[in-house]
Design a protein around this motif. Structure first.
Motif, PDB file in Angstrom:
ATOM      1  N   VAL A  46       0.878  -1.179   0.000  1.00 33.26           N
ATOM      2  CA  VAL A  46       0.000   0.000   0.000  1.00 33.26           C
ATOM      3  C   VAL A  46       0.912   1.225   0.000  1.00 33.26           C
ATOM      4  N   ARG A  47       0.317   2.367  -0.341  1.00 28.72           N
ATOM      5  CA  ARG A  47       1.184   3.558  -0.335  1.00 28.72           C
ATOM      6  C   ARG A  47       1.318   4.156   1.047  1.00 28.72           C
ATOM      7  N   ASP A  48       0.302   3.896   1.892  1.00 29.88           N
ATOM      8  CA  ASP A  48       0.252   4.615   3.152  1.00 29.88           C
ATOM      9  C   ASP A  48      -0.179   3.689   4.301  1.00 29.88           C
ATOM     10  N   HIS A  93       0.401  -8.546  -9.401  1.00 33.67           N
ATOM     11  CA  HIS A  93       0.647  -7.108  -9.557  1.00 33.67           C
ATOM     12  C   HIS A  93      -0.657  -6.445 -10.032  1.00 33.67           C
ATOM     13  N   VAL A  94      -1.242  -5.653  -9.142  1.00 35.69           N
ATOM     14  CA  VAL A  94      -2.551  -5.044  -9.427  1.00 35.69           C
ATOM     15  C   VAL A  94      -2.457  -3.514  -9.468  1.00 35.69           C
ATOM     16  N   ALA A  95      -1.510  -2.932  -8.734  1.00 37.34           N
ATOM     17  CA  ALA A  95      -1.434  -1.461  -8.606  1.00 37.34           C
ATOM     18  C   ALA A  95      -1.208  -0.794  -9.958  1.00 37.34           C
ATOM     19  N   PRO A  97      -1.710   3.613 -11.609  1.00 39.11           N
ATOM     20  CA  PRO A  97      -2.366   4.906 -11.399  1.00 39.11           C
ATOM     21  C   PRO A  97      -3.769   4.884 -12.013  1.00 39.11           C
ATOM     22  N   THR A  98      -4.766   5.303 -11.248  1.00 42.17           N
ATOM     23  CA  THR A  98      -6.150   5.317 -11.763  1.00 42.17           C
ATOM     24  C   THR A  98      -6.788   6.700 -11.602  1.00 42.17           C
ATOM     25  N   GLU A  99      -5.944   7.712 -11.540  1.00 46.41           N
ATOM     26  CA  GLU A  99      -6.432   9.102 -11.535  1.00 46.41           C
ATOM     27  C   GLU A  99      -6.656   9.449 -13.006  1.00 46.41           C
ATOM     28  N   SER A 174      -4.783   8.494 -21.562  1.00 51.49           N
ATOM     29  CA  SER A 174      -3.462   8.131 -21.037  1.00 51.49           C
ATOM     30  C   SER A 174      -3.529   6.878 -20.157  1.00 51.49           C
ATOM     31  N   TYR A 175      -4.692   6.644 -19.516  1.00 48.99           N
ATOM     32  CA  TYR A 175      -4.869   5.387 -18.768  1.00 48.99           C
ATOM     33  C   TYR A 175      -4.830   4.214 -19.758  1.00 48.99           C
ATOM     34  N   LEU A 176      -5.529   4.374 -20.880  1.00 48.33           N
ATOM     35  CA  LEU A 176      -5.610   3.301 -21.876  1.00 48.33           C
ATOM     36  C   LEU A 176      -4.219   3.008 -22.460  1.00 48.33           C
ATOM     37  N   SER A 178      -1.377   3.719 -20.879  1.00 49.93           N
ATOM     38  CA  SER A 178      -0.529   3.203 -19.786  1.00 49.93           C
ATOM     39  C   SER A 178      -0.733   1.702 -19.602  1.00 49.93           C
ATOM     40  N   LYS A 179      -1.989   1.246 -19.680  1.00 49.88           N
ATOM     41  CA  LYS A 179      -2.250  -0.179 -19.469  1.00 49.88           C
ATOM     42  C   LYS A 179      -1.664  -0.998 -20.626  1.00 49.88           C
ATOM     43  N   THR A 180      -1.799  -0.486 -21.856  1.00 51.10           N
ATOM     44  CA  THR A 180      -1.301  -1.232 -23.022  1.00 51.10           C
ATOM     45  C   THR A 180       0.226  -1.364 -22.967  1.00 51.10           C
ATOM     46  N   LEU A 204     -14.857  -4.229 -17.357  1.00 46.68           N
ATOM     47  CA  LEU A 204     -15.321  -3.385 -16.245  1.00 46.68           C
ATOM     48  C   LEU A 204     -15.786  -4.250 -15.057  1.00 46.68           C
ATOM     49  N   ASN A 205     -15.168  -4.011 -13.895  1.00 45.42           N
ATOM     50  CA  ASN A 205     -15.474  -4.798 -12.680  1.00 45.42           C
ATOM     51  C   ASN A 205     -16.692  -4.246 -11.963  1.00 45.42           C
ATOM     52  N   VAL A 206     -17.610  -5.143 -11.631  1.00 40.83           N
ATOM     53  CA  VAL A 206     -18.827  -4.747 -10.925  1.00 40.83           C
ATOM     54  C   VAL A 206     -19.000  -5.689  -9.738  1.00 40.83           C
TER      55      VAL A 206
HETATM   56  N1  LIG Z   1     -12.000  -1.648 -11.837  1.00 43.38           N
HETATM   57  C1  LIG Z   1     -12.125  -2.051 -13.087  1.00 43.38           C
HETATM   58  O1  LIG Z   1     -13.227  -2.033 -13.654  1.00 43.38           O
HETATM   59  C2  LIG Z   1     -10.923  -2.562 -13.834  1.00 43.38           C
HETATM   60  C3  LIG Z   1     -11.124  -3.129 -15.115  1.00 43.38           C
HETATM   61  C4  LIG Z   1     -10.038  -3.623 -15.802  1.00 43.38           C
HETATM   62  C5  LIG Z   1      -8.774  -3.573 -15.239  1.00 43.38           C
HETATM   63  N2  LIG Z   1      -8.598  -3.008 -14.021  1.00 43.38           N
HETATM   64  C6  LIG Z   1      -7.253  -2.983 -13.448  1.00 43.38           C
HETATM   65  O2  LIG Z   1      -7.338  -3.575 -12.151  1.00 43.38           O
HETATM   66  C7  LIG Z   1      -6.379  -2.972 -11.293  1.00 43.38           C
HETATM   67  C8  LIG Z   1      -7.087  -2.473 -10.029  1.00 43.38           C
HETATM   68  O3  LIG Z   1      -8.069  -1.539 -10.388  1.00 43.38           O
HETATM   69  P1  LIG Z   1      -9.080  -0.955  -9.315  1.00 43.38           P
HETATM   70  O4  LIG Z   1     -10.325  -0.621 -10.002  1.00 43.38           O
HETATM   71  O5  LIG Z   1      -9.092  -1.827  -8.150  1.00 43.38           O
HETATM   72  O6  LIG Z   1      -8.362   0.430  -8.990  1.00 43.38           O
HETATM   73  P2  LIG Z   1      -8.152   1.219  -7.621  1.00 43.38           P
HETATM   74  O7  LIG Z   1      -9.203   0.896  -6.649  1.00 43.38           O
HETATM   75  O8  LIG Z   1      -7.959   2.641  -8.003  1.00 43.38           O
HETATM   76  O9  LIG Z   1      -6.769   0.611  -7.112  1.00 43.38           O
HETATM   77  C9  LIG Z   1      -5.548   0.986  -7.668  1.00 43.38           C
HETATM   78  C10 LIG Z   1      -4.480   0.760  -6.633  1.00 43.38           C
HETATM   79  O10 LIG Z   1      -3.204   1.139  -7.180  1.00 43.38           O
HETATM   80  C11 LIG Z   1      -2.509   1.875  -6.210  1.00 43.38           C
HETATM   81  N3  LIG Z   1      -1.616   2.870  -6.815  1.00 43.38           N
HETATM   82  C12 LIG Z   1      -1.947   3.874  -7.667  1.00 43.38           C
HETATM   83  N4  LIG Z   1      -0.859   4.608  -7.950  1.00 43.38           N
HETATM   84  C13 LIG Z   1       0.164   4.065  -7.241  1.00 43.38           C
HETATM   85  C14 LIG Z   1       1.530   4.387  -7.108  1.00 43.38           C
HETATM   86  N5  LIG Z   1       2.063   5.425  -7.743  1.00 43.38           N
HETATM   87  N6  LIG Z   1       2.291   3.607  -6.311  1.00 43.38           N
HETATM   88  C15 LIG Z   1       1.757   2.560  -5.637  1.00 43.38           C
HETATM   89  N7  LIG Z   1       0.466   2.197  -5.725  1.00 43.38           N
HETATM   90  C16 LIG Z   1      -0.315   2.949  -6.518  1.00 43.38           C
HETATM   91  C17 LIG Z   1      -3.571   2.598  -5.400  1.00 43.38           C
HETATM   92  O11 LIG Z   1      -3.026   2.888  -4.136  1.00 43.38           O
HETATM   93  P3  LIG Z   1      -3.766   3.873  -3.074  1.00 43.38           P
HETATM   94  O12 LIG Z   1      -4.770   2.990  -2.407  1.00 43.38           O
HETATM   95  O13 LIG Z   1      -2.667   4.316  -2.196  1.00 43.38           O
HETATM   96  O14 LIG Z   1      -4.383   4.972  -3.890  1.00 43.38           O
HETATM   97  C18 LIG Z   1      -4.696   1.591  -5.369  1.00 43.38           C
HETATM   98  O15 LIG Z   1      -4.584   0.753  -4.255  1.00 43.38           O
HETATM   99  C19 LIG Z   1      -5.687  -1.893 -12.093  1.00 43.38           C
HETATM  100  O16 LIG Z   1      -4.492  -2.440 -12.626  1.00 43.38           O
HETATM  101  C20 LIG Z   1      -6.684  -1.597 -13.215  1.00 43.38           C
HETATM  102  O17 LIG Z   1      -6.055  -1.102 -14.357  1.00 43.38           O
HETATM  103  C21 LIG Z   1      -9.644  -2.499 -13.299  1.00 43.38           C
END
Ligand SMILES: NC(=O)c1ccc[n+]([C@@H]2O[C@H](COP(=O)([O-])OP(=O)(O)OC[C@H]3O[C@@H](n4cnc5c(N)ncnc54)[C@H](OP(=O)(O)O)[C@@H]3O)[C@@H](O)[C@H]2O)c1
Length: 344
Positions: A46-48, A93-95, A97-99, A174-176, A178-180, A204-206
């Motif tokens: 986790v970051r924090d 590896h799941v982390a 950036p999702t901003e 840029s998210y799209l 970054s993932k690719t 998309l996760n639901v």
């Molecule tokens: N949700 C979907 O519908 C979906 C669909 C397809 C793929 N994905 C992929 O699934 C994964 C998880 O998605 P999610 O929806 O669960 O997103 P999320 O809730 O935003 O989780 C992303 C995690 O990444 C961490 N993170 C972000 N920037 C970081 C950094 N610079 N250093 C360390 N950790 C960092 C965040 O940490 P903090 O908690 O500290 O912010 C957060 O815990 C991602 O790889 C995403 O691309 C998601």
């Protein structure tokens, strides 16, 4: 890599230790819950870790007191994941950036996703104990292209056109990108460094979440029910950019992540997408199933038929079965949003 706890004589085995990066997030916190439930010991990054509000949902999971250890790690810091990965048999590896609207697309989104992935993979090489890494990618890496062809069949051989995204810059581009690029870097690293890297490509996760706030992907998927005016353009945008609205239950994604970790013959990329639809088709389904909500069903700005069909054939033919169809996905998410006061 099965999580064997006891052998036939009742003697305790040491449970496998795995690492989950980005553990405080929506998908990863559910994965931690599933792993602890299965008997794994989990190193969660986790970051924090010192801010209770950001990690209490992890510490409250049954089994956490005995088998969960938090580590601070930041994607952009070299060596940041070394301590968490040391001694692990597998790494999820799941982390990332999702901003979605960063100030600086290259430095706040694209670079940390790629560098962070390589940082995690280098930690795996250094650890010398890691047998497999399951990298979570996204269907955004597969289906985005300039072709006007309808009914495109999308499988693991398909890649999103990054040059098209960089030129047109649609919302969340840029998210799209970054993932690719991060998924491509992970697969290339695995090949070059002889590290067993498998990627999972969810849509998309639901579903429900243990995170303190309601995940944006759940809000997006349920915006036709909640009437959230800020989310509907996002859902339409998703269909217009990616070619479909494709959905999966978060619990099925975590089952698939664990399946790919435990299945010795898993190799390469795996799409995880049981439901392929469009905004108009989804609206019709939701208005019928949940007549108590005022679901709009007329749309002139998005096609009725999705342009792409994102296929999980490879995952299913490897032996994985989805537990949730569209009814289960939405029933669970509706109940969850009721507990959060976002639906009556
Ligand atoms: N949700 C979907 O519908 C979906 C669909 C397809 C793929 N994905 C992929 O699934 C994964 C998880 O998605 P999610 O929806 O669960 O997103 P999320 O809730 O935003 O989780 C992303 C995690 O990444 C961490 N993170 C972000 N920037 C970081 C950094 N610079 N250093 C360390 N950790 C960092 C965040 O940490 P903090 O908690 O500290 O912010 C957060 O815990 C991602 O790889 C995403 O691309 C998601």
């Amino acid at each position: 890599m099965a999580a064997t706890i006891m052998n036939g004589n009742g003697n305790a085995h040491k449970e496998p230790t795995v690492c989950v990066t980005g553990a405080a997030g929506f998908m990863a916190s559910w994965l931690v819950k599933r792993l602890l439930d299965k008997g794994y010991t989990v190193h969660a990054t986790v970051r924090d870790p010192d801010t209770k509000a950001k990690v209490h949902h992890l510490l409250d999971i049954p089994g956490a007191a005995e088998r969960l250890k938090l580590f601070r790690a930041e994607l952009s810091e070299d060596g940041s994941f070394d301590a968490a990965v040391a001694g692990c048999l597998g790494v999820f590896h799941v982390a990332t950036p999702t901003e979605f609207a960063p100030k600086d697309h290259e430095n706040d989104m694209i670079k940390p996703a790629i560098d962070g992935t390589l940082n995690v993979l280098r930690a795996c090489t250094k650890a010398k104990t890691v047998k497999r890494v399951v990298v979570t990618s996204s269907a955004a890496t597969t289906s985005i292209n300039q072709s006007a062809e309808q009914n495109q069949y999308i499988d693991e051989s398909c890649w999103t056109d990054v040059d098209f995204l960089r030129t047109v810059k649609p919302p969340t581009w840029s998210y799209l990108v970054s993932k690719t690029l991060a998924e491509q870097a992970a697969l290339q690293y695995g090949k070059e460094q002889e590290l067993d890297v498998v990627t999972i490509i969810p849509v998309l996760n639901v579903g429900p979440s243990i995170t303190p706030s309601v995940p944006s992907s759940v809000q997006l998927a349920l915006c036709l029910l909640t009437g959230n005016p800020y989310m509907l353009p996002g859902l339409k945008g998703m269909q217009l950019i990616s070619g479909s609205v494709s959905l999966v239950h978060v619990d099925d994604v975590c089952s698939a992540q664990i399946f790919l970790m435990e299945n010795p013959s898993a190799q390469g990329r795996y799409i995880c997408s049981p439901i392929n639809t469009s905004v108009p088709q989804l609206a019709k389904y939701l208005s019928k199933r949940y007549p108590q909500y005022n679901v709009p069903t007329e749309f002139e700005d998005v096609p009725e038929i999705p342009k792409v069909n994102i296929s999980s054939k490879k995952l299913v033919e490897s032996g994985f079965s989805f537990k949730f169809g569209i009814d289960g996905i939405f029933d669970d998410a509706v109940e969850y949003l009721k507990t959060k006061g976002l639906l009556n």
